[in-house]
Design a protein around this motif. Sequence first.
Motif, mmCIF file in Angstrom:
data_model
loop_
_atom_site.group_PDB
_atom_site.id
_atom_site.type_symbol
_atom_site.label_atom_id
_atom_site.label_comp_id
_atom_site.label_asym_id
_atom_site.label_seq_id
_atom_site.Cartn_x
_atom_site.Cartn_y
_atom_site.Cartn_z
ATOM 1 N N TYR A 40 73.572 52.622 -58.664
ATOM 2 C CA TYR A 40 73.629 51.787 -58.186
ATOM 3 C C TYR A 40 74.072 50.312 -59.389
ATOM 4 C CZ TYR A 40 69.560 54.258 -56.800
ATOM 5 O OH TYR A 40 68.912 55.277 -56.041
ATOM 6 N N ASN A 42 73.279 45.706 -59.231
ATOM 7 C CA ASN A 42 73.061 44.349 -58.944
ATOM 8 C C ASN A 42 73.704 43.589 -59.173
ATOM 9 O OD1 ASN A 42 70.703 42.384 -58.754
ATOM 10 N ND2 ASN A 42 69.601 43.628 -60.568
ATOM 11 N N TYR A 135 65.823 46.108 -62.440
ATOM 12 C CA TYR A 135 65.779 46.282 -61.000
ATOM 13 C C TYR A 135 65.595 47.861 -61.011
ATOM 14 C CZ TYR A 135 68.767 47.011 -56.960
ATOM 15 O OH TYR A 135 69.925 46.942 -55.836
ATOM 16 N N LEU A 136 65.893 49.053 -61.559
ATOM 17 C CA LEU A 136 65.400 50.455 -61.129
ATOM 18 C C LEU A 136 63.983 50.571 -61.143
ATOM 19 C CD1 LEU A 136 67.989 51.935 -63.637
ATOM 20 C CD2 LEU A 136 67.629 52.243 -61.145
ATOM 21 N N ASP A 138 61.848 48.237 -60.491
ATOM 22 C CA ASP A 138 61.478 47.444 -59.285
ATOM 23 C C ASP A 138 62.123 48.337 -57.979
ATOM 24 O OD1 ASP A 138 60.190 45.014 -60.872
ATOM 25 O OD2 ASP A 138 61.652 44.143 -60.330
ATOM 26 N N LYS A 139 62.626 48.761 -58.030
ATOM 27 C CA LYS A 139 62.859 50.426 -57.672
ATOM 28 C C LYS A 139 62.495 51.307 -56.774
ATOM 29 C CE LYS A 139 67.273 50.928 -55.678
ATOM 30 N NZ LYS A 139 67.741 49.562 -54.222
ATOM 31 N N GLY A 140 61.382 51.617 -58.447
ATOM 32 C CA GLY A 140 60.733 52.292 -57.873
ATOM 33 C C GLY A 140 60.997 53.910 -58.616
#
Length: 356
Positions: A40, A42, A135-136, A138-140
């Motif tokens: 990923y 960001n 970020y991870l 928040d992505k679940g």
Amino acid sequence: MIELLKDLIRIKSDDVEGANEALLFCKEWLEQRGIMATLYENESHLMLVAEIGSGEECVVWNGHVDVVPGNDSQFEPYIDDDFLYGRGSADMKAGVAAMMVAFYELSKVSQTLTKKVQLHIVTDEETGGDFTSKYLVDKGFTGDFVICGEPTHLHIGLQAKGIIQFDVHVKGKSSHGSRPWEGVNAIEQAFTFDKEMRNLSFLTASNAFYDYPSLNLAKIHAGARYNVVPDACIISYDLRFVPGQVEKEIVNEIHQMADQLFPGTILVVHATAPAVTTSENDPYVAKLHSVTSEITKEPTNLFGQHGSADTRFYAEKGAGAIEFGPSGADWHGEKEYVSISSVEKYKNILVSFIVN
Ligand SMILES: [Zn+2]
């Protein structure tokens, strides 16, 4: 595993580019061993997620490959007795290397696993963690229990203090420096404010792991000329509060004191982070505790960290999150090292925690 760790230390990952290079190195290492890792990105920060096993439960291993800046010689690892020296050896490329090897070992018996194991490798812990771990999350990608492999001497860092960083804008009244009694000196007001604040009750909080919160007066901005009484002063604080304290109540207490004694003072909260309050009764903690003591043949302590780590992002979403990693010393310092035998034990603990 120690060769892998030395390779990681050689990658000068003290800036975004270097950390990304280290991350890509990890991805390739995993893929060469048949482990699919999803990349990923960001804001140009890279991170990866790999998963093995199946079932309802999910345990996350989180490690960061970024390090604090060091001089070139610190990126040339060397071994002396049981100690492996180098920037990031303890914080926390040893944790990452052990997690990768443990993950690889588990991947070979993946079919037999009754829970999922997710490996999160990230690249911006030392600069706040907002771009990758947060970020991870928040992505679940959260899980039921999260181990961040920071160096803890194989003891379990159960809690972490919360953070409130705030600015206090203290007002005064300017006058000529030769007639200060005609004005109100904002710098002197700020000193009084500081003294009053240190008497407030929120600074006396404690729990089983902490004796008190900490308060650091980090910045002062005020004054322009010798012959002028300053009419404004901004003092900035870094407050680390004890798990169990409520952020809003702390801010309210400061507000009330300010309104009463320093009318016109403005309080601006710059940034906050919640405390990590993983319970000692969490069943994962109990299991890790017993697995660790069994492998180290020594008592395992539960303790509270003063600083904060990526655990807080996971804890905020309700996962039990702890810091747990090998032994070392002097991280962020000149002679950072990790104990090689503790890295071996750490890897065995990670594996045993999942399969047993
Ligand atoms: Zn770290």
